[in-house]
Design a protein around this motif. Structure first.
Motif, mmCIF file in Angstrom:
data_model
loop_
_atom_site.group_PDB
_atom_site.id
_atom_site.type_symbol
_atom_site.label_atom_id
_atom_site.label_comp_id
_atom_site.label_asym_id
_atom_site.label_seq_id
_atom_site.Cartn_x
_atom_site.Cartn_y
_atom_site.Cartn_z
ATOM 1 N N UNK A 158 0.821 -1.206 0.000
ATOM 2 C CA UNK A 158 0.000 0.000 0.000
ATOM 3 C C UNK A 158 0.858 1.260 0.000
ATOM 4 N N UNK A 159 1.921 1.290 0.788
ATOM 5 C CA UNK A 159 2.761 2.487 0.876
ATOM 6 C C UNK A 159 3.387 2.828 -0.479
ATOM 7 N N UNK A 160 3.795 1.829 -1.222
ATOM 8 C CA UNK A 160 4.388 2.059 -2.543
ATOM 9 C C UNK A 160 3.330 2.598 -3.500
ATOM 10 N N UNK A 161 2.161 1.977 -3.510
ATOM 11 C CA UNK A 161 1.084 2.414 -4.404
ATOM 12 C C UNK A 161 0.604 3.814 -4.038
ATOM 13 N N UNK A 162 0.483 4.105 -2.744
ATOM 14 C CA UNK A 162 0.026 5.421 -2.306
ATOM 15 C C UNK A 162 1.042 6.502 -2.660
ATOM 16 N N UNK A 163 2.312 6.199 -2.496
ATOM 17 C CA UNK A 163 3.355 7.168 -2.853
ATOM 18 C C UNK A 163 3.336 7.444 -4.352
ATOM 19 N N UNK A 164 3.256 6.395 -5.148
ATOM 20 C CA UNK A 164 3.184 6.574 -6.598
ATOM 21 C C UNK A 164 1.952 7.400 -6.973
ATOM 22 N N UNK A 165 0.809 7.076 -6.388
ATOM 23 C CA UNK A 165 -0.422 7.789 -6.721
ATOM 24 C C UNK A 165 -0.338 9.258 -6.320
ATOM 25 N N UNK A 166 0.270 9.539 -5.177
ATOM 26 C CA UNK A 166 0.402 10.925 -4.731
ATOM 27 C C UNK A 166 1.199 11.741 -5.738
ATOM 28 N N UNK A 167 2.369 11.226 -6.120
ATOM 29 C CA UNK A 167 3.198 11.974 -7.070
ATOM 30 C C UNK A 167 2.585 11.999 -8.463
ATOM 31 N N UNK A 168 1.966 10.922 -8.863
ATOM 32 C CA UNK A 168 1.303 10.880 -10.171
ATOM 33 C C UNK A 168 0.170 11.897 -10.231
ATOM 34 N N UNK A 169 -0.607 11.964 -9.161
ATOM 35 C CA UNK A 169 -1.713 12.918 -9.100
ATOM 36 C C UNK A 169 -1.191 14.354 -9.077
ATOM 37 N N UNK A 170 -0.125 14.573 -8.340
ATOM 38 C CA UNK A 170 0.409 15.924 -8.178
ATOM 39 C C UNK A 170 1.111 16.397 -9.441
ATOM 40 N N UNK A 171 2.019 15.571 -9.980
ATOM 41 C CA UNK A 171 2.799 15.991 -11.148
ATOM 42 C C UNK A 171 1.953 15.968 -12.413
ATOM 43 N N UNK A 172 1.329 14.833 -12.696
ATOM 44 C CA UNK A 172 0.562 14.703 -13.938
ATOM 45 C C UNK A 172 -0.724 15.528 -13.882
ATOM 46 N N UNK A 173 -1.418 15.445 -12.749
ATOM 47 C CA UNK A 173 -2.707 16.124 -12.649
ATOM 48 C C UNK A 173 -2.613 17.623 -12.502
ATOM 49 N N UNK A 174 -1.774 18.086 -11.607
ATOM 50 C CA UNK A 174 -1.742 19.519 -11.307
ATOM 51 C C UNK A 174 -0.754 20.287 -12.167
ATOM 52 N N UNK A 175 0.432 19.756 -12.359
ATOM 53 C CA UNK A 175 1.466 20.486 -13.099
ATOM 54 C C UNK A 175 1.264 20.355 -14.603
ATOM 55 N N UNK A 176 1.080 19.140 -15.090
ATOM 56 C CA UNK A 176 0.957 18.929 -16.541
ATOM 57 C C UNK A 176 -0.473 19.068 -17.042
ATOM 58 N N UNK A 177 -1.444 19.042 -16.143
ATOM 59 C CA UNK A 177 -2.845 19.213 -16.544
ATOM 60 C C UNK A 177 -3.437 18.020 -17.275
ATOM 61 N N UNK A 178 -2.926 16.842 -17.028
ATOM 62 C CA UNK A 178 -3.440 15.625 -17.668
ATOM 63 C C UNK A 178 -4.109 14.735 -16.633
ATOM 64 N N UNK A 179 -4.751 13.708 -17.113
ATOM 65 C CA UNK A 179 -5.411 12.736 -16.243
ATOM 66 C C UNK A 179 -4.361 11.798 -15.654
ATOM 67 N N UNK A 180 -4.268 11.698 -14.317
ATOM 68 C CA UNK A 180 -3.280 10.785 -13.724
ATOM 69 C C UNK A 180 -3.665 9.324 -13.926
ATOM 70 N N UNK A 181 -2.675 8.452 -13.966
ATOM 71 C CA UNK A 181 -2.932 7.022 -14.138
ATOM 72 C C UNK A 181 -3.532 6.415 -12.884
ATOM 73 N N UNK A 182 -3.123 6.923 -11.726
ATOM 74 C CA UNK A 182 -3.635 6.425 -10.451
ATOM 75 C C UNK A 182 -3.847 7.603 -9.512
ATOM 76 N N UNK A 183 -4.914 7.540 -8.728
ATOM 77 C CA UNK A 183 -5.183 8.577 -7.742
ATOM 78 C C UNK A 183 -5.163 7.951 -6.352
ATOM 79 N N UNK A 184 -5.014 8.785 -5.342
ATOM 80 C CA UNK A 184 -5.016 8.276 -3.976
ATOM 81 C C UNK A 184 -6.339 7.602 -3.642
ATOM 82 N N UNK A 185 -7.426 8.147 -4.143
ATOM 83 C CA UNK A 185 -8.742 7.554 -3.883
ATOM 84 C C UNK A 185 -8.830 6.147 -4.466
#
Length: 72
Positions: A16-43
């Motif tokens: 879970x910790x690995x998946x949650x960490x990946x999702x956090x950065x994926x959501x933050x970098x891809x979603x907020x900075x690049x403006x794209x749909x992230x592959x995984x979200x924390x939810x």
């Protein structure tokens, strides 16, 4: 599900910790900075922790129920 789709079921569990960490950065970098749909979200990762079961007997009559828009 794998029998229906033809796609093999996952065989490896990701901690879970690995998946949650990946999702956090994926959501933050891809979603907020690049403006794209992230592959995984924390939810999605949180929902993946829960055990969910399907009961096919409860869904048998679902297709036979007519929707209000098809009634005259």
């Amino acid at each position: 599900m794998s029998e229906i789709t033809g796609i093999p079921s996952p065989t490896m569990k990701i901690p879970f910790a690995v998946a949650a960490t990946y999702a956090f950065f994926e959501e933050w970098i891809t979603g907020r900075i690049r403006g794209r749909e992230p592959r995984a979200t924390l939810e999605e990762v949180r929902m993946g922790r829960k055990k969910m079961y399907a009961q096919p007997t409860r869904n048998r009559n679902w297709a036979s129920v007519s929707s209000p828009s098809t009634q005259p």
